[in-house]
Write an enzyme that holds these catalytic residues in place. Structure first.
Site, short mmCIF file in Angstrom:
data_model
loop_
_atom_site.label_atom_id
_atom_site.label_comp_id
_atom_site.label_asym_id
_atom_site.label_seq_id
_atom_site.Cartn_x
_atom_site.Cartn_y
_atom_site.Cartn_z
N CYS A 79 -28.14 -9.40 134.50
CA CYS A 79 -28.44 -9.68 135.92
C CYS A 79 -30.11 -9.25 136.17
CB CYS A 79 -27.55 -8.77 136.80
SG CYS A 79 -27.37 -9.65 138.53
N HIS A 173 -22.54 -9.06 135.28
CA HIS A 173 -22.45 -7.57 135.01
C HIS A 173 -21.42 -7.10 133.95
CE1 HIS A 173 -25.01 -5.47 137.79
NE2 HIS A 173 -25.10 -6.39 138.29
N GLU A 175 -20.76 -5.09 131.86
CA GLU A 175 -20.58 -3.71 131.77
C GLU A 175 -19.55 -3.09 132.73
OE1 GLU A 175 -23.02 -4.74 133.28
OE2 GLU A 175 -23.45 -3.38 134.94
N1 GLN Z 1 -30.89 -9.51 142.90
C1 GLN Z 1 -31.27 -8.64 142.10
C2 GLN Z 1 -32.82 -8.69 141.43
O1 GLN Z 1 -33.16 -9.73 141.95
C3 GLN Z 1 -30.58 -8.66 140.88
C4 GLN Z 1 -28.84 -8.40 141.07
C5 GLN Z 1 -28.32 -7.48 140.07
O2 GLN Z 1 -28.87 -7.03 139.03
N2 GLN Z 1 -26.78 -7.36 140.31
O3 GLN Z 1 -33.27 -7.74 140.78
#
Ligand code: GLN
Length: 189
Positions: A79, A173, A175
Site C-alpha cells: 500500500c 495489506h 499483513e
Molecule cells: N492512501 C495512503 C497513501 O497514499 C496509503 C493507504 C495505505 O497504506 N493503507 O499513502
C-alpha cells in the site's frame, strides 16, 4: 532471507514483523540508518506515504535505504509502501519522494476513501492453494506498468500485486490477513 527489516517510522509495520516472526525470520524494526546494517531485505508497510516520505528524510534514512535498494536489496512494499517504491506518484504531495525502484505509476487513494475499504479474494499467479484474502484501505491504483514489471494479481483490471526483480509490491495489506503466503514468497525469493 533471515534478517529482514520492517520500516517502522509510521503505519502498519507491527503485523508485518509478526508475520516474519511466525515464518521463522528475524524481524528488525528500522528507524535509524544503523538499523539497516546486515539486513537481507526490507518491508515498507502501509500507512501514509506522504508522512513516511517526510519521516524517511527527517530520520536520515532516505539516502541509505535508496543506496541499499540500488545495490539490489530485496524489498516488499505494501500500500503506502508500494507508493514509496514506485517510479511515479500521481495525486501525491509535491514534496513527496519515492525510491523509484518499481517501474509503475501509482495513483494515490484511487480505490476510494477509508469508507470504501474492501476485502477481495484475489487470484495470485504462482501462489497456488486458492485466492489470497486481500484487504484494501485507501489503496493506490497502478495505472501504468513498465516492461520489466511482472503483474501477479489484478482486481477489476488493475494490477494489485507486482514484481520487478527483487522488488515485490502489493496495493493491499497482506499483513492484515492470517495468510502468510506472500511474506513467505518474499522470504524465499
Ligand atoms: N492512501 C495512503 C497513501 O497514499 C496509503 C493507504 C495505505 O497504506 N493503507 O499513502
Amino acid at each position: 532471507m533471515h534478517k529482514v527489516g520492517v520500516l517502522a517510522l509510521q503505519g502498519a509495520w507491527q503485523r508485518h514483523a509478526e508475520a516474519l516472526g511466525a515464518l521463522g525470520a528475524h524481524a528488525v524494526e528500522v528507524r535509524t540508518p544503523e538499523d539497516l546494517s546486515g539486513l537481507e531485505g526490507l518491508i515498507l508497510p502501509g500507512g501514509e506515504s506522504t508522512t513516511m516520505s517526510r519521516l524517511l528524510e527527517l530520520s536520515g534514512l532516505f539516502e541509505p535505504v535508496a543506496e541499499r535498494l540500488a545495490e539490489g536489496m530485496p524489498a516488499f512494499g505494501t500500500c503506502a509502501g508500494m507508493i514509496l517504491l514506485a517510479g511515479e506518484i500521481r495525486d501525491g504531495r509535491p514534496d513527496q519522494r519515492s525510491f523509484g525502484v518499481l517501474d509503475v505509476s501509482v495513483r494515490r487513494n484511487a480505490f476510494g476513501r477509508q469508507v470504501d475499504s474492501f476485502e477481495a479474494d484475489v487470484a495470485v499467479d504462482g501462489l497456488g492453494g486458492g485466492g489470497f484474502p486481500a484487504v484494501f484501505i485507501r489503496a493506490p491504483v497502478i495505472d501504468r506498468v513498465g516492461d520489466g514489471v511482472e503483474v501477479l494479481a489484478s482486481v477489476g483490471g488493475h494490477p494489485v500485486l507486482c514484481r520487478q526483480g527483487r522488488v515485490l509490491a502489493a496495493a493491499f495489506h497482506p499483513e492484515l490477513s492470517d495468510d502468510l503466503r506472500l511474506h513467505q514468497l518474499f522470504l524465499e525469493d
